[in-house]
Design an enzyme around this catalytic site. Structure first.
Site, mmCIF file in Angstrom:
data_model
loop_
_atom_site.group_PDB
_atom_site.id
_atom_site.type_symbol
_atom_site.label_atom_id
_atom_site.label_comp_id
_atom_site.label_asym_id
_atom_site.label_seq_id
_atom_site.Cartn_x
_atom_site.Cartn_y
_atom_site.Cartn_z
ATOM 1 N N HIS A 246 0.852 -1.205 0.000
ATOM 2 C CA HIS A 246 0.000 0.000 0.000
ATOM 3 C C HIS A 246 0.889 1.258 0.000
ATOM 4 O O HIS A 246 0.923 2.027 0.961
ATOM 5 C CB HIS A 246 -0.895 -0.022 1.241
ATOM 6 C CG HIS A 246 -2.066 0.897 1.211
ATOM 7 N ND1 HIS A 246 -1.986 2.212 0.820
ATOM 8 C CD2 HIS A 246 -3.370 0.680 1.537
ATOM 9 C CE1 HIS A 246 -3.175 2.777 0.914
ATOM 10 N NE2 HIS A 246 -4.032 1.850 1.342
ATOM 11 N N GLU B 191 -0.405 1.095 -5.640
ATOM 12 C CA GLU B 191 -0.271 -0.055 -4.754
ATOM 13 C C GLU B 191 -0.283 -1.345 -5.565
ATOM 14 O O GLU B 191 -1.329 -1.802 -6.008
ATOM 15 C CB GLU B 191 -1.424 -0.053 -3.749
ATOM 16 C CG GLU B 191 -1.646 1.308 -3.095
ATOM 17 C CD GLU B 191 -3.005 1.431 -2.421
ATOM 18 O OE1 GLU B 191 -3.570 0.401 -1.999
ATOM 19 O OE2 GLU B 191 -3.520 2.564 -2.330
#
Length: 300
Positions: free
Chosen positions: A160, A265
């Site tokens: 992330h 991500e």
């Protein structure tokens, strides 16, 4: 050079100490990556770095579920959003290579966040091995998921990553044209038709099964700021919370920070991966700055 502290590990290049990476043991979260003294990642000024909650910024790790699982039949249904890897204390295993320099972390059920892990139906056995490699002009993060147990389990994986940018309105991302996209704001799936993705409002899309040869690039005013190359990670989430969502997140500061960050991500989130007993799965990403603009999509 490697410095191990009680709560974090700092890796610096012997040839240039201003190039470094800092990893919190909590969540094995990369909270800083500097190239010649210049920070490449965005971390909220209100981020909790004391292990009380997942870090807002850097590179949090998402496992075994992305978001909140909506299918009640899945073993991850009761788990909170993004699972437990990002709020577990990882074990630092030490240095594994010297040139380039690599450090390694591990997570298993024995040390995972028990309160969250216990919500994973069946409590599958797993081993996560995480390698962070720092080179002169590149950062590589590699995850290995292993099933040492006697029954299969399903999982998602996501890096992330929060990239730092000077001004999001000057940024475009390329090589997503014609890729299948699930727009989480519209709850609609379509093919991306923009020749380059730009940012003028809240943005939250999952691009699925992107060919591995495609390098995603963050481009600022015609110059490549960052390249993202993936291996074993077919999907990519592109996210910026913009004004209103930033206001609603208590750990997102300053509230104008949406102008200075962009999440790209890389992961395995379009569908769950099933890992049979004895099997291993590996995914990795390379970040490196500058270079030529690559046109790997039909933008006409």
């Amino acid at each position: 050079m490697i410095e191990e502290h009680q709560d974090k590990v700092i890796v610096q290049l012997d040839s240039d100490p201003t190039t470094s990476v800092t990893i919190l043991k909590y969540g094995a979260t990369v909270i800083s990556w500097k190239l010649k003294g210049e920070e490449q990642l965005w971390v909220s000024t209100a981020a909790k770095l004391d292990g009380s909650k997942p870090v807002r910024g850097g590179i949090p790790l998402v496992f075994p579920n992305f978001g909140k699982t909506k299918d009640e039949s899945k073993a991850t249904y009761d788990l909170p959003q993004h699972g437990f890897a990002r709020n577990s204390e990882w074990e630092f295993l030490g240095q594994t290579t010297s040139n380039p320099i690599t450090v390694q972390f591990a997570l298993s059920p024995e040390i995972a966040n028990k309160e969250v892990y216990d919500l994973w139906k069946g409590k599958p056995d797993f081993t996560l091995i995480y390698n962070i490699t720092l080179a002169d002009e590149k950062l590589t993060t590699t995850i290995e998921v292993e099933n040492p147990g006697d029954k299969p389990f399903e999982f998602n994986w996501l890096f992330h990553t929060y990239f730092r940018v000077d001004d999001i309105t000057d940024i475009v991302v390329n090589n997503l044209t014609d890729e299948e996209c699930y727009d989480q704001l519209l709850a609609t799936t379509y093919r991306e038709k923009a020749p380059m993705v730009n940012f003028i409002e809240e943005f939250d899309r999952i691009y699925k099964k992107i060919p591995e040869e495609k390098v995603l690039q963050i481009i600022k005013l015609g110059h490549v700021q960052q390249n993202i190359k993936r291996s074993g990670l077919p999907d990519a989430v592109v996210w910026n919370p913009w004004i209103n969502k930033s206001k609603g997140m208590g750990d997102f500061e300053p509230k104008s920070g949406y102008l200075n960050m962009l999440c790209i991500e890389a992961g395995l989130v379009g569908e769950f991966k099933t890992l049979s007993p004895g099997e291993k799965w590996t995914g990795s990403q390379d970040f490196y700055p500058k270079g030529e603009i690559l046109v790997q999509s039909n933008i006409y």
